[in-house]
Design an enzyme around this catalytic site. Structure first.
Site, PDB file in Angstrom:
ATOM      1  N   SER A 187      84.467 -15.566  76.959  1.00  0.00           N
ATOM      2  CA  SER A 187      85.437 -14.666  77.589  1.00  0.00           C
ATOM      3  C   SER A 187      85.861 -15.062  78.992  1.00  0.00           C
ATOM      4  O   SER A 187      86.807 -14.498  79.513  1.00  0.00           O
ATOM      5  CB  SER A 187      84.865 -13.258  77.635  1.00  0.00           C
ATOM      6  OG  SER A 187      83.916 -13.164  78.668  1.00  0.00           O
ATOM      7  N   HIS A 215      84.026 -10.677  71.983  1.00  0.00           N
ATOM      8  CA  HIS A 215      85.397 -10.765  72.518  1.00  0.00           C
ATOM      9  C   HIS A 215      86.413 -11.108  71.436  1.00  0.00           C
ATOM     10  O   HIS A 215      87.525 -11.541  71.755  1.00  0.00           O
ATOM     11  CB  HIS A 215      85.449 -11.773  73.670  1.00  0.00           C
ATOM     12  CG  HIS A 215      84.683 -11.286  74.849  1.00  0.00           C
ATOM     13  ND1 HIS A 215      85.200 -10.388  75.767  1.00  0.00           N
ATOM     14  CD2 HIS A 215      83.395 -11.503  75.231  1.00  0.00           C
ATOM     15  CE1 HIS A 215      84.279 -10.116  76.671  1.00  0.00           C
ATOM     16  NE2 HIS A 215      83.172 -10.768  76.373  1.00  0.00           N
ATOM     17  N   LYS A 246      84.918  -2.903  73.459  1.00  0.00           N
ATOM     18  CA  LYS A 246      86.065  -3.671  73.956  1.00  0.00           C
ATOM     19  C   LYS A 246      87.274  -3.359  73.062  1.00  0.00           C
ATOM     20  O   LYS A 246      87.912  -2.343  73.271  1.00  0.00           O
ATOM     21  CB  LYS A 246      85.696  -5.140  74.069  1.00  0.00           C
ATOM     22  CG  LYS A 246      84.480  -5.308  75.040  1.00  0.00           C
ATOM     23  CD  LYS A 246      84.158  -6.711  75.406  1.00  0.00           C
ATOM     24  CE  LYS A 246      82.786  -6.862  76.041  1.00  0.00           C
ATOM     25  NZ  LYS A 246      82.640  -6.295  77.370  1.00  0.00           N
ATOM     26  N   THR A 275      64.852   3.789  71.929  1.00  0.00           N
ATOM     27  CA  THR A 275      65.925   4.378  72.739  1.00  0.00           C
ATOM     28  C   THR A 275      66.778   5.314  71.886  1.00  0.00           C
ATOM     29  O   THR A 275      66.936   5.112  70.671  1.00  0.00           O
ATOM     30  CB  THR A 275      66.783   3.264  73.404  1.00  0.00           C
ATOM     31  OG1 THR A 275      67.700   3.873  74.298  1.00  0.00           O
ATOM     32  CG2 THR A 275      67.546   2.439  72.397  1.00  0.00           C
ATOM     33  N   THR A 361      78.545 -14.719  87.190  1.00  0.00           N
ATOM     34  CA  THR A 361      79.319 -14.577  85.948  1.00  0.00           C
ATOM     35  C   THR A 361      79.996 -15.903  85.599  1.00  0.00           C
ATOM     36  O   THR A 361      80.107 -16.276  84.433  1.00  0.00           O
ATOM     37  CB  THR A 361      80.369 -13.452  86.101  1.00  0.00           C
ATOM     38  OG1 THR A 361      79.692 -12.287  86.590  1.00  0.00           O
ATOM     39  CG2 THR A 361      81.033 -13.119  84.803  1.00  0.00           C
TER      40      THR A 361
HETATM   41  N1  PLP Z   1      78.242 -10.484  74.611  1.00  0.00           N
HETATM   42  C1  PLP Z   1      79.222 -10.981  75.383  1.00  0.00           C
HETATM   43  C2  PLP Z   1      79.722 -12.361  75.112  1.00  0.00           C
HETATM   44  C3  PLP Z   1      79.777 -10.217  76.429  1.00  0.00           C
HETATM   45  O1  PLP Z   1      80.732 -10.720  77.207  1.00  0.00           O
HETATM   46  C4  PLP Z   1      79.276  -8.903  76.653  1.00  0.00           C
HETATM   47  C5  PLP Z   1      79.802  -8.028  77.719  1.00  0.00           C
HETATM   48  O2  PLP Z   1      80.781  -8.210  78.326  1.00  0.00           O
HETATM   49  C6  PLP Z   1      78.261  -8.436  75.826  1.00  0.00           C
HETATM   50  C7  PLP Z   1      77.764  -9.241  74.822  1.00  0.00           C
HETATM   51  C8  PLP Z   1      77.713  -7.071  76.017  1.00  0.00           C
HETATM   52  O3  PLP Z   1      78.500  -6.143  75.326  1.00  0.00           O
HETATM   53  P1  PLP Z   1      78.535  -4.621  75.805  1.00  0.00           P
HETATM   54  O4  PLP Z   1      79.529  -4.548  76.922  1.00  0.00           O
HETATM   55  O5  PLP Z   1      78.910  -3.840  74.595  1.00  0.00           O
HETATM   56  O6  PLP Z   1      77.157  -4.303  76.284  1.00  0.00           O
END
Ligand code: PLP
Length: 408
Positions: A187, A215, A246, A275, A361
């Site tokens: 992403s 994504h 998303k 959880t 990031t």
């Molecule tokens: N996997 C990827 C590649 C991500 O970019 C993200 C979050 O942006 C996640 C998993 C985590 O997903 P979530 O936002 O549903 O926790």
């Protein structure tokens, strides 16, 4: 002892490295997305969002909102506990069936987020396979890295999307069990994994495959099953992981796989067992989004159209877009200070919100603005974005990349 000084020192370091994060206080208005109100230090202001991962605007879709509201009114707000203690709400069971069907798998299992689903599923799956070697792409998301670490066994990192390197590692591993873990669409750069080749290698060397489609789900493939569906390899991948937060506009994460894998993760994964389950209203709204996107192509088609338009307009304006074939529009800045300044100027002077993306990031020196067009962004908004970016680039002395006609 004053413990706060440790935390103040840690924060000072982030300030020093110019990567202290500031979040804008935003309030979306359902029906008007990507328009939102920014609760600025000087009071409320109308802004346009250009960095939301509600990629298709499904978070404001009338069917999705109605499912959420109707279900909350009917059954109440919370799930009432973990599924091991409180049982399962029916809307959650329906959502898992919807997800299994989306990916053509025997079963699916829901988690409270995509992050948790990766972290706990990768670790659990690898731990249940004796002597498992995990082969993980170098650019995998932090949630996958955490899953790989928690597995506790041996792991090897293959260079990003480098099939020759992956094959080298598979050969070196020999006969032992192997799990290949990668994403389908990365992403931050917007590039795509060669899933068919990964499946070929997995077949050849007897490896299991785990693919994060976070994504891509909802946005690619004839029914929104993701890149694996688009590329015709969904049935060849053992575990598909995705998010509901998303393109589906809600919250939650999941895996879809064989009944045996799903039942084992359900039975052993701490991130599932200990959880509270997602609220039934959230599950019902996610089901509504998935169902809608299985048959409606308008959102997917328009999304791609908008992304192509943004890239074309920004390229013409000389804004340095990192090229890719997907819906992500990364604009390179290459400095944490300038990235933050660009984001601030866009917000304050142009009413455009794009969060700066910094280390960890993305690697240091590749700080960027990550633009995410949606079907809700009009031509007029795209033109205003280009004008604003050019203005900000000039103010900050950032290089614009005018192309000559001969160079295309
Ligand atoms: N996997 C990827 C590649 C991500 O970019 C993200 C979050 O942006 C996640 C998993 C985590 O997903 P979530 O936002 O549903 O926790």
């Amino acid at each position: 002892m004053t413990y706060d000084r440790f935390f103040s020192a840690a924060l000072a370091l982030l300030h020093e490295e110019r990567r202290y994060r500031v979040f804008a206080d935003l309030e979306r208005t359902a029906g008007r997305f990507p328009h939102a109100t920014w609760h600025s230090p000087d009071g409320p202001r109308s802004v346009v969002l250009w960095c939301s991962n509600d990629y298709l605007g499904m978070g404001q879709h009338p069917k999705v909102i109605k499912a959420m509201v109707d279900t909350a009114v009917r059954v109440g707000a919370g799930a009432g506990g973990t599924r091991n203690i409180a049982g399962t709400n029916h809307p959650l069971t329906q959502l898992e069936a919807e997800l299994a069907d989306l990916h053509g798998k025997e079963a699916a299992l829901l988690f409270t987020s995509g992050y948790v689903s990766n972290q706990t599923s990768i670790a659990t799956i690898a731990k249940l396979i004796p002597n498992c070697l995990i082969l993980s792409d170098a650019l995998n998301h932090n949630s996958m890295i955490e899953g790989v670490r928690r597995a506790g066994g041996e792991r090897k990192i293959f260079r990003h999307n480098d099939m020759a390197h992956l094959e080298e590692l598979l050969i070196a591993a020999g006969e032992r069990p192997k799990l290949i873990a990668c994403e389908s669409l990365y992403s931050m750069d917007g590039d795509v994994a060669p899933l068919a080749k990964i499946c070929d290698l997995a077949d050849k060397y007897g490896a299991m495959t785990y693919v994060d489609e976070v994504h891509a789900v909802g946005m690619y493939g004839p029914r929104g099953g993701g890149i694996a569906e688009r590329d015709g390899v969904m049935h060849r991948i053992d575990v598909l992981e995705g998010t509901l937060a998303k393109a589906f506009g809600c919250l939650g994460g999941y895996i879809a796989a064989s009944a045996a894998v799903v039942d084992a993760v359900r039975s052993y994964a701490p991130g599932f067992i200990f959880t509270t389950a997602l609220p039934p209203a959230v599950c019902a709204s996610a089901s509504a989004a998935i169902r809608h996107l299985k048959s409606s192509h308008w959102e997917r088609d328009h999304h791609q159209n908008r992304a192509a338009r943004v890239k074309a307009v920004l390229n013409t304006a000389g804004v340095p877009v990192i090229p890719n074939d997907t819906h992500i529009v990364p604009v390179m800045v290459g400095s944490p200070e300038k990235c933050k300044e660009a984001s601030d100027l866009l917000l304050v002077e142009h009413g455009i919100y794009i969060q700066p993306i910094n280390y960890p990031t993305v690697p240091r020196g590749t700080e960027r603005l990550r633009i995410t067009p949606t079907p809700c962004h009009s031509d007029a908004l795209v033109d205003a974005l280009a004008e604003a970016l050019v203005d900000v680039w000039r103010q900050l002395g950032l290089p614009l990349r005018y192309r000559t006609l001969a160079a295309g």
